[in-house]
Design a protein around this motif. Sequence first.
Motif, PDB file in Angstrom:
ATOM      1  N   THR A   1       0.768  -1.149  -0.034  1.00  0.00           N
ATOM      2  CA  THR A   1      -0.060  -0.018  -0.047  1.00  0.00           C
ATOM      3  C   THR A   1       0.834   1.230   0.094  1.00  0.00           C
ATOM      4  O   THR A   1       1.791   1.292   0.491  1.00  0.00           O
ATOM      5  CB  THR A   1      -1.128  -0.005   1.124  1.00  0.00           C
ATOM      6  OG1 THR A   1      -0.126  -0.116   2.372  1.00  0.00           O
ATOM      7  CG2 THR A   1      -1.925  -1.061   0.992  1.00  0.00           C
TER       8      THR A   1
ATOM      9  N   SER B   1      -1.101   6.839  -2.323  1.00  0.00           N
ATOM     10  CA  SER B   1      -2.309   7.290  -2.955  1.00  0.00           C
ATOM     11  C   SER B   1      -3.389   6.411  -2.355  1.00  0.00           C
ATOM     12  O   SER B   1      -4.488   6.537  -2.639  1.00  0.00           O
ATOM     13  CB  SER B   1      -2.122   6.759  -4.449  1.00  0.00           C
ATOM     14  OG  SER B   1      -1.496   7.814  -5.111  1.00  0.00           O
ATOM     15  N   ASP B   2      -3.216   5.187  -1.852  1.00  0.00           N
ATOM     16  CA  ASP B   2      -4.092   4.522  -0.921  1.00  0.00           C
ATOM     17  C   ASP B   2      -4.685   5.169   0.097  1.00  0.00           C
ATOM     18  O   ASP B   2      -5.547   4.462   0.728  1.00  0.00           O
ATOM     19  CB  ASP B   2      -3.395   3.078  -0.862  1.00  0.00           C
ATOM     20  CG  ASP B   2      -3.172   2.198  -2.034  1.00  0.00           C
ATOM     21  OD1 ASP B   2      -4.002   2.179  -2.720  1.00  0.00           O
ATOM     22  OD2 ASP B   2      -2.106   1.853  -2.033  1.00  0.00           O
TER      23      ASP B   2
ATOM     24  N   ILE C   1      -6.378   2.965   4.918  1.00  0.00           N
ATOM     25  CA  ILE C   1      -6.469   2.842   3.364  1.00  0.00           C
ATOM     26  C   ILE C   1      -8.163   3.182   2.902  1.00  0.00           C
ATOM     27  O   ILE C   1      -8.991   2.553   3.596  1.00  0.00           O
ATOM     28  CB  ILE C   1      -6.019   1.215   3.235  1.00  0.00           C
ATOM     29  CG1 ILE C   1      -4.874   0.884   3.505  1.00  0.00           C
ATOM     30  CG2 ILE C   1      -6.261   0.928   1.531  1.00  0.00           C
ATOM     31  CD1 ILE C   1      -3.651   1.695   2.815  1.00  0.00           C
ATOM     32  N   ASN C   2      -8.137   3.867   1.716  1.00  0.00           N
ATOM     33  CA  ASN C   2      -9.205   4.453   1.228  1.00  0.00           C
ATOM     34  C   ASN C   2     -10.408   3.125   0.998  1.00  0.00           C
ATOM     35  O   ASN C   2      -9.854   2.185   0.339  1.00  0.00           O
ATOM     36  CB  ASN C   2      -8.810   5.222   0.203  1.00  0.00           C
ATOM     37  CG  ASN C   2     -10.013   5.846  -0.737  1.00  0.00           C
ATOM     38  OD1 ASN C   2     -11.176   5.097  -0.594  1.00  0.00           O
ATOM     39  ND2 ASN C   2      -9.767   7.138  -1.233  1.00  0.00           N
TER      40      ASN C   2
ATOM     41  N   LYS D   1     -10.339   2.378  -2.670  1.00  0.00           N
ATOM     42  CA  LYS D   1      -9.044   1.566  -3.143  1.00  0.00           C
ATOM     43  C   LYS D   1      -9.177   0.264  -3.046  1.00  0.00           C
ATOM     44  O   LYS D   1      -8.997  -0.664  -3.911  1.00  0.00           O
ATOM     45  CB  LYS D   1      -7.946   2.081  -2.535  1.00  0.00           C
ATOM     46  CG  LYS D   1      -7.674   3.596  -2.885  1.00  0.00           C
ATOM     47  CD  LYS D   1      -6.708   3.565  -4.282  1.00  0.00           C
ATOM     48  CE  LYS D   1      -6.299   4.751  -4.877  1.00  0.00           C
ATOM     49  NZ  LYS D   1      -5.675   4.860  -6.062  1.00  0.00           N
ATOM     50  N   TYR D   2      -9.879  -0.326  -1.847  1.00  0.00           N
ATOM     51  CA  TYR D   2      -9.927  -1.725  -1.829  1.00  0.00           C
ATOM     52  C   TYR D   2     -10.928  -2.271  -3.075  1.00  0.00           C
ATOM     53  O   TYR D   2     -10.596  -3.483  -3.531  1.00  0.00           O
ATOM     54  CB  TYR D   2     -10.688  -2.156  -0.404  1.00  0.00           C
ATOM     55  CG  TYR D   2     -10.041  -1.907   0.808  1.00  0.00           C
ATOM     56  CD1 TYR D   2      -8.908  -3.093   1.073  1.00  0.00           C
ATOM     57  CD2 TYR D   2     -10.327  -0.968   1.682  1.00  0.00           C
ATOM     58  CE1 TYR D   2      -8.244  -2.764   2.373  1.00  0.00           C
ATOM     59  CE2 TYR D   2      -9.452  -0.909   3.220  1.00  0.00           C
ATOM     60  CZ  TYR D   2      -8.377  -1.725   3.127  1.00  0.00           C
ATOM     61  OH  TYR D   2      -7.818  -1.516   4.229  1.00  0.00           O
TER      62      TYR D   2
ATOM     63  N   GLU E   1     -11.169  -1.283  -6.196  1.00  0.00           N
ATOM     64  CA  GLU E   1     -10.325  -1.166  -7.027  1.00  0.00           C
ATOM     65  C   GLU E   1      -9.259  -2.293  -7.034  1.00  0.00           C
ATOM     66  O   GLU E   1      -9.432  -3.162  -8.105  1.00  0.00           O
ATOM     67  CB  GLU E   1      -9.291   0.120  -7.179  1.00  0.00           C
ATOM     68  CG  GLU E   1     -10.080   1.202  -7.792  1.00  0.00           C
ATOM     69  CD  GLU E   1      -9.045   2.466  -8.273  1.00  0.00           C
ATOM     70  OE1 GLU E   1      -8.134   2.222  -8.294  1.00  0.00           O
ATOM     71  OE2 GLU E   1      -9.682   3.500  -8.324  1.00  0.00           O
ATOM     72  N   HIS E   2      -8.611  -2.560  -6.002  1.00  0.00           N
ATOM     73  CA  HIS E   2      -7.663  -3.734  -5.909  1.00  0.00           C
ATOM     74  C   HIS E   2      -8.437  -5.119  -5.908  1.00  0.00           C
ATOM     75  O   HIS E   2      -7.697  -5.969  -6.703  1.00  0.00           O
ATOM     76  CB  HIS E   2      -7.150  -3.441  -4.542  1.00  0.00           C
ATOM     77  CG  HIS E   2      -6.093  -2.496  -4.479  1.00  0.00           C
ATOM     78  ND1 HIS E   2      -5.237  -2.068  -5.262  1.00  0.00           N
ATOM     79  CD2 HIS E   2      -5.860  -1.641  -3.393  1.00  0.00           C
ATOM     80  CE1 HIS E   2      -4.339  -0.809  -5.116  1.00  0.00           C
ATOM     81  NE2 HIS E   2      -4.776  -0.552  -3.790  1.00  0.00           N
TER      82      HIS E   2
ATOM     83  N   CYS F   1      -0.852   2.940   5.575  1.00  0.00           N
ATOM     84  CA  CYS F   1       0.306   2.868   4.654  1.00  0.00           C
ATOM     85  C   CYS F   1       1.243   2.150   4.893  1.00  0.00           C
ATOM     86  O   CYS F   1       1.869   2.071   6.135  1.00  0.00           O
ATOM     87  CB  CYS F   1       0.676   4.367   4.476  1.00  0.00           C
ATOM     88  SG  CYS F   1       1.268   4.381   2.983  1.00  0.00           S
TER      89      CYS F   1
ATOM     90  N   GLU G   1      -0.478   8.876 -10.330  1.00  0.00           N
ATOM     91  CA  GLU G   1      -0.492   8.257  -9.109  1.00  0.00           C
ATOM     92  C   GLU G   1       0.576   7.316  -8.752  1.00  0.00           C
ATOM     93  O   GLU G   1       1.216   7.341  -7.882  1.00  0.00           O
ATOM     94  CB  GLU G   1      -1.761   7.380  -9.063  1.00  0.00           C
ATOM     95  CG  GLU G   1      -3.089   8.178  -8.730  1.00  0.00           C
ATOM     96  CD  GLU G   1      -4.366   7.214  -8.658  1.00  0.00           C
ATOM     97  OE1 GLU G   1      -4.021   6.122  -8.278  1.00  0.00           O
ATOM     98  OE2 GLU G   1      -5.531   7.661  -8.700  1.00  0.00           O
TER      99      GLU G   1
ATOM    100  N   ASP H   1       3.487   7.483  -5.915  1.00  0.00           N
ATOM    101  CA  ASP H   1       3.662   6.186  -4.803  1.00  0.00           C
ATOM    102  C   ASP H   1       5.011   6.070  -4.835  1.00  0.00           C
ATOM    103  O   ASP H   1       5.339   5.161  -3.802  1.00  0.00           O
ATOM    104  CB  ASP H   1       2.795   5.308  -5.379  1.00  0.00           C
ATOM    105  CG  ASP H   1       1.373   5.670  -4.939  1.00  0.00           C
ATOM    106  OD1 ASP H   1       1.122   6.204  -4.122  1.00  0.00           O
ATOM    107  OD2 ASP H   1       0.351   4.593  -5.652  1.00  0.00           O
TER     108      ASP H   1
END
Lengths: 258, 258
Positions: free
Chosen positions: A168, A171-172, A179-180, A183-184, A186-187, A215, B186, B190
């Motif tokens: 991570t 940007s996460d 952690i946003n 974002k999970y 997306e991942h 992070c 991004e 990162d």
Amino acid sequence: MTDILDKVGCYKFLAEPFHCDFSKHLFMGHLGNHMLNAADFHSNERGYGMSYLNPIHKTWVLSRLAIEMTEMPISYDEFNIETWVDGVMKFFTSRNFTVVSPDSNKIYGYGKSIWAMIDTDTRQPVDILAIHDGLILDYVDKERQCPIAKSSRVKMSADAKLVRTIDTNYSDVDVNGHINSVKYIEHILDLWNLDWYVHNKIKRFEIAYVAECHCGDKLNFYCEHTSEDEYCIRITKSFKINAEEVEVVRSKVNFVKD
Amino acid sequence: MTDILDKVGCYKFLAEPFHCDFSKHLFMGHLGNHMLNAADFHSNERGYGMSYLNPIHKTWVLSRLAIEMTEMPISYDEFNIETWVDGVMKFFTSRNFTVVSPDSNKIYGYGKSIWAMIDTDTRQPVDILAIHDGLILDYVDKERQCPIAKSSRVKMSADAKLVRTIDTNYSDVDVNGHINSVKYIEHILDLWNLDWYVHNKIKRFEIAYVAECHCGDKLNFYCEHTSEDEYCIRITKSFKINAEEVEVVRSKVNFVKD
């Protein structure tokens, strides 16, 4: 409060071209982000949102989100997200979403979510009904329909396979230092390659946030093919020194052939 | 065309809370995305945007982008992006941006960009002045100031070190089937960890898009510390079978101590 607003809030969004995938359909993660924005605008306008809560060291925490779509907005489509709270308990509220065309003629899909409130100093749950003497109860709409299944506990066996580990990064991380939530999403959806999405579209996406990540945590993705077109995902975090893994997210994705 | 619109377009944006970093400032990538949206809205409204070009198998391609900020909008700030074209040549246009508060009292920063137009079938450059008989020339504003340096060729030596290699996934790919311009931003930012951003903020970010990437390409990030607070980054792609690397992006980041 002098005014009582409608129980349902309606917010306008655009499927921005750079938020759309190769097939010109809005990414599920960006739709999730728009839902979180709608929830945020709705609760702020009604006096129990982040802008009231944060200065008194409290915040909403998303616990579960389920999104079920019959159609995804395509590039440049304008759409509305309607949102309302349909249930409040001491430590949780449930909030629904409808994604609808601006003329209300087409329903793209629905969302259901569960939220907790916590104290940002102690990270402990807060009694939601104590905020403004239970103000939120004035805005509960139990009548309006949101005809998709609630999120349920995602059951996984020991057969789930480790399919990816990622780091991570900057940007996460969100404004809370975690952690946003988006974002999970997306991942998780990145576990399938582009060819898969040429032939399959997401019918339903479900996610439960179990623990917070920071992070630098490594995220381990375990995936189990639980029935035809259904996949369950468990994400664990592992720390740099200690090898012990802690579950942070569970998710279930249902695809339909395109 | 019956109407001539203003040469400068002005578009309203919100620093959405989930688009902000741990310090509550808008992520540079999301600001870049808003600039691309402003460019898209501006050119569409004036008859030479994607919505006219795509049906005739042409498209704009972002070639360079430079963003220089004195301050970044923070969570829930509303801001405007003003954009205009300040120069047109046969195969390139240059377009400027100002990021400004709604009352125009505060200028957050500026952007400069260079765009090419290509034929989507042949991927060859298209004569921009042939579109609607050079319609774009009616909207060129050479007077309005954008007081930041143009992007220049980012010079790097053989000392640049490979600092990261990543896979590209479904979420990285845009409607054209290429890696999304904003995702590179991004991925580059990162390369620094959260602690770095606690003590350093981005003063200027520059990126030049050299070649297109597709989903599944591996991206290799080479970084060189070129002067105090200045870092240059070269991204190459490598194919699965062939080990040869092809340069796809160059970028330069200037930080200031926070």
